[in-house]
Design a protein around this motif. Structure first.
Motif, PDB file in Angstrom:
ATOM      1  N   PRO A  11       0.828  -1.225   0.000  1.00  0.00           N
ATOM      2  CA  PRO A  11       0.000   0.000   0.000  1.00  0.00           C
ATOM      3  C   PRO A  11       0.852   1.262   0.000  1.00  0.00           C
ATOM      4  O   PRO A  11       1.927   1.301   0.620  1.00  0.00           O
ATOM      5  CB  PRO A  11      -0.810  -0.125   1.296  1.00  0.00           C
ATOM      6  CG  PRO A  11      -0.799  -1.583   1.624  1.00  0.00           C
ATOM      7  CD  PRO A  11       0.531  -2.096   1.151  1.00  0.00           C
ATOM      8  N   SER A  12       0.394   2.273  -0.689  1.00  0.00           N
ATOM      9  CA  SER A  12       1.101   3.551  -0.694  1.00  0.00           C
ATOM     10  C   SER A  12       1.115   4.121   0.725  1.00  0.00           C
ATOM     11  O   SER A  12       0.153   3.990   1.474  1.00  0.00           O
ATOM     12  CB  SER A  12       0.416   4.534  -1.648  1.00  0.00           C
ATOM     13  OG  SER A  12      -0.931   4.748  -1.256  1.00  0.00           O
ATOM     14  N   GLY A  13       2.206   4.728   1.082  1.00  0.00           N
ATOM     15  CA  GLY A  13       2.330   5.273   2.433  1.00  0.00           C
ATOM     16  C   GLY A  13       2.950   4.307   3.416  1.00  0.00           C
ATOM     17  O   GLY A  13       3.242   4.661   4.554  1.00  0.00           O
ATOM     18  N   SER A  67       8.655   1.202   1.041  1.00  0.00           N
ATOM     19  CA  SER A  67       8.948   0.295  -0.076  1.00  0.00           C
ATOM     20  C   SER A  67       8.999  -1.165   0.343  1.00  0.00           C
ATOM     21  O   SER A  67       9.140  -2.048  -0.503  1.00  0.00           O
ATOM     22  CB  SER A  67      10.289   0.684  -0.709  1.00  0.00           C
ATOM     23  OG  SER A  67      11.336   0.601   0.258  1.00  0.00           O
ATOM     24  N   LYS A  68       8.889  -1.426   1.642  1.00  0.00           N
ATOM     25  CA  LYS A  68       8.990  -2.799   2.143  1.00  0.00           C
ATOM     26  C   LYS A  68       7.905  -3.081   3.182  1.00  0.00           C
ATOM     27  O   LYS A  68       7.474  -2.183   3.908  1.00  0.00           O
ATOM     28  CB  LYS A  68      10.359  -3.035   2.803  1.00  0.00           C
ATOM     29  CG  LYS A  68      11.555  -2.966   1.851  1.00  0.00           C
ATOM     30  CD  LYS A  68      11.666  -4.235   1.017  1.00  0.00           C
ATOM     31  CE  LYS A  68      12.938  -4.228   0.184  1.00  0.00           C
ATOM     32  NZ  LYS A  68      13.081  -5.459  -0.629  1.00  0.00           N
ATOM     33  N   ILE A  69       7.476  -4.339   3.223  1.00  0.00           N
ATOM     34  CA  ILE A  69       6.592  -4.801   4.297  1.00  0.00           C
ATOM     35  C   ILE A  69       7.438  -5.011   5.547  1.00  0.00           C
ATOM     36  O   ILE A  69       8.526  -5.594   5.491  1.00  0.00           O
ATOM     37  CB  ILE A  69       5.899  -6.125   3.910  1.00  0.00           C
ATOM     38  CG1 ILE A  69       4.958  -5.925   2.715  1.00  0.00           C
ATOM     39  CG2 ILE A  69       5.151  -6.721   5.095  1.00  0.00           C
ATOM     40  CD1 ILE A  69       3.730  -5.100   3.013  1.00  0.00           C
ATOM     41  N   ASP A  70       6.969  -4.534   6.663  1.00  0.00           N
ATOM     42  CA  ASP A  70       7.665  -4.746   7.931  1.00  0.00           C
ATOM     43  C   ASP A  70       7.499  -6.206   8.343  1.00  0.00           C
ATOM     44  O   ASP A  70       6.388  -6.665   8.633  1.00  0.00           O
ATOM     45  CB  ASP A  70       7.081  -3.817   9.001  1.00  0.00           C
ATOM     46  CG  ASP A  70       7.812  -3.928  10.335  1.00  0.00           C
ATOM     47  OD1 ASP A  70       8.768  -4.724  10.434  1.00  0.00           O
ATOM     48  OD2 ASP A  70       7.421  -3.221  11.282  1.00  0.00           O
ATOM     49  N   LEU A  71       8.600  -6.944   8.360  1.00  0.00           N
ATOM     50  CA  LEU A  71       8.559  -8.374   8.670  1.00  0.00           C
ATOM     51  C   LEU A  71       8.875  -8.661  10.138  1.00  0.00           C
ATOM     52  O   LEU A  71       9.270  -9.777  10.483  1.00  0.00           O
ATOM     53  CB  LEU A  71       9.539  -9.135   7.764  1.00  0.00           C
ATOM     54  CG  LEU A  71       9.254  -9.074   6.262  1.00  0.00           C
ATOM     55  CD1 LEU A  71      10.325  -9.824   5.483  1.00  0.00           C
ATOM     56  CD2 LEU A  71       7.875  -9.633   5.945  1.00  0.00           C
ATOM     57  N   LEU A 107      -0.838  -8.561   7.827  1.00  0.00           N
ATOM     58  CA  LEU A 107      -0.489  -8.094   6.490  1.00  0.00           C
ATOM     59  C   LEU A 107      -1.704  -7.468   5.806  1.00  0.00           C
ATOM     60  O   LEU A 107      -2.732  -8.116   5.640  1.00  0.00           O
ATOM     61  CB  LEU A 107       0.027  -9.259   5.642  1.00  0.00           C
ATOM     62  CG  LEU A 107       0.332  -8.932   4.174  1.00  0.00           C
ATOM     63  CD1 LEU A 107       1.428  -7.869   4.072  1.00  0.00           C
ATOM     64  CD2 LEU A 107       0.725 -10.196   3.414  1.00  0.00           C
ATOM     65  N   VAL A 108      -1.561  -6.205   5.438  1.00  0.00           N
ATOM     66  CA  VAL A 108      -2.574  -5.512   4.650  1.00  0.00           C
ATOM     67  C   VAL A 108      -1.916  -5.097   3.335  1.00  0.00           C
ATOM     68  O   VAL A 108      -0.877  -4.428   3.341  1.00  0.00           O
ATOM     69  CB  VAL A 108      -3.124  -4.276   5.384  1.00  0.00           C
ATOM     70  CG1 VAL A 108      -4.106  -3.525   4.498  1.00  0.00           C
ATOM     71  CG2 VAL A 108      -3.788  -4.696   6.690  1.00  0.00           C
ATOM     72  N   ALA A 109      -2.477  -5.535   2.210  1.00  0.00           N
ATOM     73  CA  ALA A 109      -1.866  -5.276   0.912  1.00  0.00           C
ATOM     74  C   ALA A 109      -2.924  -4.877  -0.110  1.00  0.00           C
ATOM     75  O   ALA A 109      -4.118  -5.132   0.082  1.00  0.00           O
ATOM     76  CB  ALA A 109      -1.099  -6.513   0.433  1.00  0.00           C
ATOM     77  N   MET A 110      -2.463  -4.251  -1.190  1.00  0.00           N
ATOM     78  CA  MET A 110      -3.358  -3.828  -2.263  1.00  0.00           C
ATOM     79  C   MET A 110      -3.504  -4.957  -3.274  1.00  0.00           C
ATOM     80  O   MET A 110      -2.518  -5.479  -3.785  1.00  0.00           O
ATOM     81  CB  MET A 110      -2.802  -2.584  -2.963  1.00  0.00           C
ATOM     82  CG  MET A 110      -2.803  -1.336  -2.115  1.00  0.00           C
ATOM     83  SD  MET A 110      -4.454  -0.782  -1.635  1.00  0.00           S
ATOM     84  CE  MET A 110      -5.178  -0.458  -3.241  1.00  0.00           C
ATOM     85  N   ALA A 111      -4.750  -5.336  -3.550  1.00  0.00           N
ATOM     86  CA  ALA A 111      -5.021  -6.403  -4.519  1.00  0.00           C
ATOM     87  C   ALA A 111      -5.759  -5.825  -5.720  1.00  0.00           C
ATOM     88  O   ALA A 111      -6.618  -4.948  -5.578  1.00  0.00           O
ATOM     89  CB  ALA A 111      -5.860  -7.497  -3.869  1.00  0.00           C
ATOM     90  N   LYS A 112      -5.426  -6.344  -6.887  1.00  0.00           N
ATOM     91  CA  LYS A 112      -6.088  -5.936  -8.122  1.00  0.00           C
ATOM     92  C   LYS A 112      -6.322  -7.178  -8.972  1.00  0.00           C
ATOM     93  O   LYS A 112      -5.407  -7.983  -9.162  1.00  0.00           O
ATOM     94  CB  LYS A 112      -5.217  -4.937  -8.883  1.00  0.00           C
ATOM     95  CG  LYS A 112      -5.833  -4.439 -10.183  1.00  0.00           C
ATOM     96  CD  LYS A 112      -4.886  -3.457 -10.872  1.00  0.00           C
ATOM     97  CE  LYS A 112      -5.475  -2.983 -12.194  1.00  0.00           C
ATOM     98  NZ  LYS A 112      -4.544  -2.040 -12.885  1.00  0.00           N
TER      99      LYS A 112
END
Length: 525
Positions: free
Chosen positions: A487-489, A492-496, A509-514
């Protein structure tokens, strides 16, 4: 000021307990004079390392710190008069669960297992004996067979379709177009699927308009994960049963409340179905509940009591929801940080399946990279710090160490999967390490115990086929059906970062799906 008065009977019981501890400790010390116990912190007389355990929560991190500090792959922590043996060596794990499997085939008696199994009526949590033999035989020969797996195929397929529809609706119709809580989607896919297999229904209520879980399903799944979080969670009363009445840490209360929530939804379904079979208004098996109800003994009577059915269904539920959902969430999080890995997985799906239909279970044997991603997630990010405890039935020796009768043996999932002696770059997500040079099929179980995805040995997981199928289909469907981005904001990386209290991703985990397939593929659901 309130003064606690100790009755003579309580003092007598306390005295008897302390004398028994001293005698037991003396006997074990005499037996082990010739051989040492595995290395570990020096225990106090009688109470062992109980105080250290209570001070250093979560206990699993304390045990792993001890092993790291002592540079050992096997450690012994004595809690009260019980020796807890933690193992992070594949070779020693095979010694415990293969070579000496018979001796380590029982389970401990403890508060959490007693409550969850309704007095040891189930399979996974039950000490070795007649009840275990009975329930294991039923699971292996009636419930989790290959034939039963095929029989339930359409129900699993329906829930895989519903998963895609749920995410698709969030892409098209939600206020935050395409912003998906992957943990919620994964956990409720697992919850929906196991409910469908057992009760032949996806929801206890109506769900939501976008196909997501309703209030009933949220309560149900949250309760299942609460039970899992407190099962074998190093409660003091598990090692000092006489303290059970004080409920130190509140484990008993939390577990009873969570089990009450589960029973609220399970019991009416089970009771009504039993009555339907008794009255003859149901004559054909449609799900696993029907299978359990209609089992007969040699005299033609019901093989299982109502309480056994209820307890076993709860155990099946908790065994199904956690491992696949955790593996899929972690895998996608890692892949979002490694776009080349995500691209490889999606390319495999496009080659094997194409874009004109959704991936099916029949495609699984050819999805080696997808399975390698899932297996790597199991290795690097296991759902639990240890496997279900094994208990030594008699004194024995392993690798020159004395293992007393009654010891609790715990295989360390992160200790095995992240062992730098076994794995190159152990902290790197690298699915390629599981691919075979000859191109043979990747399986999610490591029979050499270099990692633990599903338990093995005499007390191994009888649901490996179901668990492997759920995990692979969950990951394959979300990767095939959607393009995923950070997601924007969010940088550049997911916090693992890993949660401090458990091994979950610290933040869901929250992510943008298309949607990435032709639009006509989705309505076909």
């Amino acid at each position: 000021m309130t003064i606690l008065l100790l009755s003579p009977s309580f003092l007598f019981l306390l005295s008897a307990f302390l004398q028994a501890c001293i005698l037991s400790y003396y006997i074990k010390c005499r037996r082990s004079e010739s051989l040492p116990l595995p290395p570990g912190p020096k225990p106090w007389p009688m109470v062992g390392c109980t105080f250290q355990m209570v001070r250093n929560r979560p206990t699993f991190r304390w045990i792993h710190k001890i092993m790291h500090k002592m540079n050992t792959e096997i450690a012994c922590v004595r809690i009260a008069n019980i020796h807890v043996i933690s193992v992070a060596s594949p070779e020693l794990s095979r010694e415990f669960l293969k070579k000496q499997d018979t001796n380590f085939s029982s389970r401990p008696l403890c508060l959490s297992a007693d409550l969850t199994s309704n007095g040891y009526l189930t399979t996974i949590l039950v000490p070795i004996g007649n009840q275990y033999n009975k329930m294991k035989r039923i699971l292996v020969s009636e419930v989790l067979t290959v034939a039963r797996h095929k029989w339930l195929h359409d129900k699993r397929d329906e829930e895989a379709d519903h998963l895609v529809l749920y995410i698709y609706n969030q892409c098209k119709y939600s206020v935050e177009r395409g912003l998906v809580n992957v943990r919620t989607a994964a956990r409720h896919y697992c919850g929906n699927l196991i409910r469908k297999l057992i009760f032949n229904k996806r929801f206890f209520g109506r769900g939501t308009e976008n196909g997501g879980p309703g209030a009933e399903e949220e309560v149900h799944v949250d309760a299942l994960f609460t039970i899992l979080a407190h099962l074998y969670a190093f409660g003091v009363s598990d090692y000092m049963p006489w303290l059970k009445m004080f409920d130190i840490g509140g484990h008993r209360k939390i577990l009873k409340e969570a089990l009450g929530k589960v029973k609220k939804y399970h019991d009416p379904e089970i009771d009504e179905r039993i009555q339907m079979w008794k009255k003859g208004s149901k004559i054909e098996q449609e799900d696993l509940l029907d299978v359990l109800i209609t089992l007969k003994d040699d005299n033609g009577s019901a093989l299982l009591t109502t309480e056994e059915i209820k307890a076993q269904i709860t155990e099946l539920m908790i065994a199904a929801v956690d491992n696949p959902s955790n593996a899929a969430e972690w895998a996608l999080a890692e892949m979002l940080n490694q776009p080349e890995t995500l691209e490889k997985a999606v390319n495999e799906l496009d080659i094997v399946v194409g874009k004109n239909r959704l991936v099916q279970e029949s495609d699984i044997p050819r999805l080696n990279y997808i399975k390698a991603c899932a297996k790597e997630s199991f290795r690097l990010h296991p759902i639990a710090p240890f496997n279900v405890p094994h208990v030594a039935i008699k004194d024995t020796t392993v690798a020159g160490y004395f293992i007393p009768k009654g010891s609790h043996v715990l295989l360390s999932r992160p200790g095995l999967g992240r062992n730098p002696r076994i794995w190159k770059e152990p902290l790197k997500f690298k699915p390629e390490r599981h691919l075979k040079d000859d191109g043979s099929e990747v399986v999610l179980v490591d029979h050499e115990l270099r990692m633990l995805s599903f338990s093995t040995g005499r007390r191994g997981c009888p649901g490996v086929l179901l668990g492997s199928t759920m995990t692979t289909m969950l990951l394959a469907r979300i990767l095939q059906g959607f393009t995923w981005n950070i997601p924007s904001g969010n940088g550049s990386k997911i916090d693992l970062a890993e949660s401090e209290s458990d091994l979950l991703l610290a933040k869901p985990l929250v992510a943008m799906a298309k949607p990435r397939l032709a639009e006509n593929v989705y309505p076909a659901i």
